[in-house]
Motif scaffolding. Structure first.
Motif, short mmCIF file in Angstrom:
data_model
loop_
_atom_site.label_atom_id
_atom_site.label_comp_id
_atom_site.label_asym_id
_atom_site.label_seq_id
_atom_site.Cartn_x
_atom_site.Cartn_y
_atom_site.Cartn_z
N ASP A 159 112.54 23.03 79.23
CA ASP A 159 113.98 22.63 79.56
C ASP A 159 114.61 22.57 78.16
O ASP A 159 115.77 22.04 78.24
CB ASP A 159 113.84 21.23 80.09
CG ASP A 159 112.99 20.12 79.52
OD1 ASP A 159 112.53 20.69 78.32
OD2 ASP A 159 112.82 19.44 80.07
N SER A 160 114.06 23.22 76.93
CA SER A 160 114.76 23.07 75.79
C SER A 160 114.12 24.24 74.88
O SER A 160 112.84 24.62 75.12
CB SER A 160 114.78 22.12 75.15
OG SER A 160 113.32 21.44 74.55
N ASP A 196 124.81 23.76 79.96
CA ASP A 196 123.42 23.15 79.73
C ASP A 196 123.21 23.00 81.36
O ASP A 196 123.84 22.80 82.24
CB ASP A 196 123.68 21.87 79.15
CG ASP A 196 124.04 21.99 77.81
OD1 ASP A 196 123.13 22.49 77.11
OD2 ASP A 196 124.99 21.33 76.99
N GLY A 236 116.68 25.57 79.45
CA GLY A 236 117.57 24.50 79.69
C GLY A 236 119.06 24.48 79.33
O GLY A 236 119.87 23.86 79.62
N TRP A 237 119.20 26.07 79.08
CA TRP A 237 120.86 26.49 78.80
C TRP A 237 120.82 27.77 79.09
O TRP A 237 119.81 28.58 79.34
CB TRP A 237 121.24 26.23 77.29
CG TRP A 237 120.29 26.87 76.50
CD1 TRP A 237 119.04 26.58 75.89
CD2 TRP A 237 120.77 28.28 75.82
NE1 TRP A 237 118.65 27.67 75.04
CE2 TRP A 237 119.61 28.70 74.89
CE3 TRP A 237 122.00 29.05 75.82
CZ2 TRP A 237 119.83 29.74 74.38
CZ3 TRP A 237 121.93 30.26 74.94
CH2 TRP A 237 121.11 30.55 74.38
#
Length: 418
Positions: free
Chosen positions: A102-103, A139, A110-111
């Motif tokens: 998620d990042s 996002d 995440g984006w």
């Protein structure tokens, strides 16, 4: 979870993976795996530029986008028993951004991003009005997208693969080159070009090496447009629950997929109009023997739309006619009418404080509906753009009190060529 048959490591480039996909269409690209009719499986997909775009506040990566590397496709996957003349039935069971990531620096962690491509490097549907490069970062939170570059909106994405298709036969590949070559010859110096010729530079061809690689790289078709095999159709309703029927042109069908989108408006009007991401897709395949002739599906795909579209119920629609900005009348030009409808929507949103580029990026990425509303009333075709009003944090409907003025924030990053 279905068996993962094409795994991608987020820390490695597309060409450094255990199994290498491809970015050209050609019948001689070897399959990376074989599946059976009735089988379900999972495929990892890399966003179309393989990590060249960044989560930042600059549009230089969009301006300098290396178009010769796209699209990074997962596959080909050979389907046991599929033969030319059959229909390949593909069910999209599930899909999403990179699971458990998620990042991170890769789109899908995440984006995602949307880009207006510069006229000198790809262009877009409204490239004459928007000739420079712009970018918006989105996002993800669950199925919802928000952007620091386009404040005041949030929407549920309709996740889908922008590109999927079967391999062409040698005869079909030659047909593509001949007809697209004739089109290019009508205006060979046009910017952006009318069609893309084969480009050996940056070709990715699975496990091919040596002279075979060089031959296929010189012959392979670019993946930019949709064609008879499906290809880059960018249909936002190819989502969970979709069933798609692809013509089969080579033994095994050699099916490939990629270019995942978190969301997109009808038309993907900025060229990189979707919210691009890496991720996964779960598929189920089957074969309809002789289906191309039985159903008359020889030069097109047909599909059943997915069943997870967001439930928007209120819309503001903008219409356009086939009259140019200079007032020239065109005869039933539906593409021009859709351009004018989009421009009217962009002009409208600027009355609320958005920059034109922000509005353009929004129309490319949000789940707008584009429709050909009238195609018989000579001389004007009428096209319409339906904008869901519920995606805004404020009321965008016309009223006696006038439009609310929002703070457009930092705006969309811009980059131009000198």
């Amino acid at each position: 979870m279905p068996e993962l048959i094409f795994r991608l490591d987020s820390t490695k480039k597309f060409t450094d993976q255990e199994k290498i996909g491809h970015n050209r269409w050609h019948p001689d690209i070897p399959p990376v795996a074989t599946v059976k009719p009735g089988q379900s499986f999972r495929v990892d997909c890399r966003e179309w530029f393989d990590g060249a775009m960044h989560n930042d506040d600059s549009a230089e990566d969009i301006r300098d986008a290396p178009l010769s590397v796209v699209h990074a496709l997962s596959g080909p996957f050979r389907v046991e028993g599929a033969e030319p003349g059959d229909l390949l039935m593909v069910d999209i069971l599930d899909m999403g951004p990179i699971p458990q990531e998620d990042s991170g620096p890769l789109a899908g962690q995440g984006w995602g991003y949307t880009g207006i491509f510069a006229k000198k490097n790809g262009g877009g549907f409204l490239t004459d009005q928007f000739p420079d490069a712009y970018k918006a970062i989105w996002d993800f939170q669950g199925q919802t997208a928000t952007s620091r570059h386009i404040p005041g909106v949030s929407f549920t994405g309709i996740m889908h693969p922008g590109l999927a298709g079967t391999a062409p036969s040698a005869k079909l590949l030659a047909k593509w080159h001949e007809r697209e070559g004739r089109l290019r010859a009508t205006d060979p110096d046009r910017v952006p070009p009318l069609a893309l010729p084969p480009e050996p530079k940056d070709a990715i061809l699975g496990s091919l090496t040596g002279t075979e690689f060089d031959r296929v790289a010189a012959e392979g078709a670019r993946t930019a447009p949709p064609r008879e095999n499906g290809g880059n159709q960018d249909i936002k309703n190819f989502t969970k629950g979709s069933r798609v029927f692809y013509p089969v042109f080579v033994p095994g069908a050699n099916f490939s997929i990629g270019d995942l989108h978190f969301s997109q408006g009808d038309g993907e009007i900025t060229f990189c109009g979707a919210i691009e991401m890496s991720g996964f897709v779960d598929l189920h395949v089957d074969v309809i023997k002789g289906g191309m002739e039985t159903y008359g599906v020889a030069e097109n795909t047909i599909f059943m739309p997915g069943n997870v579209a967001p439930q928007y119920s209120q819309w503001l629609a903008f219409s356009g006619m086939s009259v140019t900005l200079d007032g020239e009348q065109r005869y039933l030009d539906s593409q021009l009418a859709y351009q004018r409808a989009c421009l009217h929507a962009i002009d409208y949103l600027t009355k609320f404080g958005y920059q034109p580029e922000q509005a353009y990026l929004l129309l490319g990425s949000a789940p707008i509906e584009g429709r050909l509303s009238g195609v018989v009333d000579i001389p004007n075709s009428c096209a319409t753009v339906y904008l869901p009003t519920e995606i805004f944090d404020f009321d965008v409907r016309p009223s006696a009190r006038g439009p609310v003025r929002i703070d457009p924030g930092m705006g969309a990053p811009k980059a131009s060529f000198g």
